[in-house]
Scaffold this active site. Structure first.
Site, short mmCIF file in Angstrom:
data_model
loop_
_atom_site.label_atom_id
_atom_site.label_comp_id
_atom_site.label_asym_id
_atom_site.label_seq_id
_atom_site.Cartn_x
_atom_site.Cartn_y
_atom_site.Cartn_z
N SER A 255 0.83 -1.20 0.00
CA SER A 255 0.00 0.00 0.00
C SER A 255 0.86 1.25 0.00
O SER A 255 2.00 1.23 0.45
CB SER A 255 -0.91 0.03 1.24
OG SER A 255 -0.18 0.38 2.39
N LYS A 256 0.31 2.34 -0.51
CA LYS A 256 1.08 3.58 -0.61
C LYS A 256 1.60 4.01 0.75
O LYS A 256 2.74 4.44 0.89
CB LYS A 256 0.22 4.68 -1.22
CG LYS A 256 0.05 4.54 -2.73
CD LYS A 256 -0.67 5.75 -3.30
CE LYS A 256 -0.78 5.65 -4.81
NZ LYS A 256 -1.47 6.80 -5.39
N ARG A 257 0.77 3.88 1.78
CA ARG A 257 1.21 4.35 3.10
C ARG A 257 2.32 3.46 3.67
O ARG A 257 3.32 3.94 4.15
CB ARG A 257 0.02 4.38 4.07
CG ARG A 257 -1.04 5.39 3.69
CD ARG A 257 -0.51 6.81 3.70
NE ARG A 257 -0.05 7.22 5.01
CZ ARG A 257 0.50 8.38 5.29
NH1 ARG A 257 0.67 9.27 4.33
NH2 ARG A 257 0.88 8.68 6.50
#
Length: 520
Positions: A255-257
């Site tokens: 995920s981006k985070r």
């Protein structure tokens, strides 16, 4: 590649954010391969995105690489024969090669407005076909071009893409085939005069004599455009190696985070650079003998990009998201939130524990110093990394550590003098009717035995449970509060051997007096 050709690799980050896991792995693979082959590793800064590039980001990336111990042979602050190593300082070089391509009919000026291009894209979408630029200005006469230039009409420069089947062998992904008719004439110089990524990277890699381009598989689609430019400019085409995708515990793309967690966050969480390097090397690569703990100079001696797998590699640092909670689980705004989201059984923690246990004690103490400096519950002399008594304490607790951030709480337990039962939950636990019997029984068993290990103390607690009929929280919580005055803290089988029998007996005696528990 000819055997006598020097291996030259590079890492070329854009200073538009911090260094994250994907970028750091790319840097590491390039660094390790160059070292293993006796070659050179370059650092180049790709700052042609002027709107997003910042000096702060540039400094953070350099700091991250230095913390990891990834040192470049050529690049910013080091220099080298093919500088400058910052793209915004190389604009005149790109202009020279652009004029060459235009004069040879391999590129041309495109005067299409943004609105016109958007209209063409929408038309392609409406027809259900991929958008490919139609080459409207590819065959303008020189007179028409000069007229547009005199009028000050903005333009970009497009590469004239030859129609051919492009085939190349990727070291990791194998044979790759592209039809260039699906690419069309693409922009190599934007209307602001700055080169596109695909163009600048080829000019730089060609002039800097890069022999191997090692990067993430997400860049595979850029490769055909780049090969066409290499050929047009007459540069040797380097060998390409596109490393596997990194996925999370759920098997989905990181995920981006989670993927965008700064490398420096792991430093601040108490992981040693040796640990993180070792862990990242295993994201898509295996050592010749299958070993995973690779201390010292093993990695730079054994790493070979040809041993990388094209299968996705699992970044198991964060817990598997539950249901639709992925964004919640990885939406970090503090170190505590990152620590909470981490998987305690990750390979990173396993490696970290091994490094902390096996590195020289002075190295561990030096790395621990930043985590001790503000701990007023630890005497000042014990916060000095040269203190031999601190070394003894660290040596006692390091077998239990997954990271150095955990160490101060362990060490502080040795210096608790004013032991008091905390108001609230802790005091309430000892006021339960079953608690006095649990505490006195455990105390009696402890006094009559000679426990040394965590298993010895577990046995004593189990015996106390059998004699009192208590188990789980009704057994462990009264013992915890009687020994620490707190309802939460270190695991008791870890804490008790560190304190030792005599200190533990005195603690229970002191707490029991405070709450009126009679001891045998």
């Amino acid at each position: 590649m000819p055997e006598n050709k020097e291996v030259r690799t590079r890492f070329a980050p854009s200073p538009t954010g911090f260094l994250h896991v994907g970028g750091a792995r790319t840097a590491l693979f390039n660094y390790l391969y160059a070292k293993a082959q006796g070659g050179k590793f370059l650092l180049r800064v790709e700052d042609t995105d002027q709107a997003r590039s910042t000096e702060e980001s540039f400094k953070t990336i350099l700091e991250s690489l230095k913390w990891l111990g990834i040192e470049w042979d050529e690049g910013p602050h080091v220099g080298g024969p093919y500088g400058p190593y910052v793209q915004s300082e190389r604009i005149s070089i790109y202009k020279e090669y652009t004029e060459k391509l235009i004069s040879e009919g391999k590129a041309y000026r495109c005067f299409c407005t943004q609105e016109e291009l958007e209209a063409k894209k929408k038309q392609a979408e409406a027809m259900g076909v991929p958008y490919v630029y139609d080459g409207l200005h590819a065959n303008m006469s020189e007179a028409e071009v000069q007229e547009k230039l005199k009028a000050g009409t903005p333009y970009s420069v497009r590469f004239k893409t030859p129609s051919k089947t492009l085939i190349f062998d990727d070291i990791i992904q194998g044979k790759v085939k592209f039809e260039t008719k699906l690419i069309g004439d693409f922009i190599i110089v934007k209307s602001d005069g700055f080169p596109s990524y695909n163009y600048a990277v080829v000019v730089d890699d060609g002039l800097m004599k890069i022999s191997h381009v090692i990067r993430g598989v997400g860049h595979l689609s850029n490769t055909p455009r780049q090969i066409l430019i290499y050929e047009a400019l007459g540069f040797p085409v380097p060998e390409f190696a596109h490393a596997s995708e990194i996925v999370g515990m759920d098997g989905k793309k990181l995920s981006k985070r989670a993927g965008a967690t700064s490398i420096l966050a792991f430093r601040d969480l108490g992981y040693l650079p040796e640990t993180f390097l070792n862990y990242m090397a295993l994201l898509g690569w295996t050592s010749p003998d299958g070993q995973e703990y690779l201390p010292g100079d093993i990695l730079p001696k054994t790493f070979d990009v040809h041993r990388c797998s094209k299968s996705p590699s699992t970044f198991d640092v964060f817990k598997k998201p539950k249901g639709g909670d992925e964004e919640v689980a990885t939406n970090f705004s503090s170190l505590d939130q990152i620590a909470e989201a981490m998987n305690p059984k990750s390979k990173l923690n396993w490696l970290s524990n091994k490094y902390i246990r096996e590195l020289p004690i002075q190295k561990v103490a030096d790395s621990l110093a930043p985590f001790l400096e503000n701990r007023t519950d630890i005497p000042a002399e014990y916060r000095d990394p040269k203190n031999k008594e601190l070394h003894s304490l660290v040596d006692s607790v390091r077998v239990y550590l997954d990271n150095l951030r955990q160490a101060p709480d362990y060490i502080a337990e040795f210096f608790v003098s004013d032991l008091k039962v905390e108001e609230g939950e802790a005091k309430e636990i000892l006021s339960q009717e079953f608690s006095p019997k649990v505490v006195s029984t455990f105390y009696d068993l402890l006094k009559k035995s000679d426990p040394k290990t965590d298993e010895d103390y577990k046995t004593l607690m189990t015996q106390a449970g059998e004699q009192t009929g208590q188990k789980g929280k009704t057994l462990f919580m009264p013992i915890r509060v009687s020994a620490t005055g707190k309802a939460h803290g270190l695991e008791l089988p870890i804490l008790f051997p560190l304190l030792g029998k005599e200190k533990l007996l005195k603690r229970i005696e002191k707490i029991s007096v405070q709450v009126g528990i009679s001891l045998p």
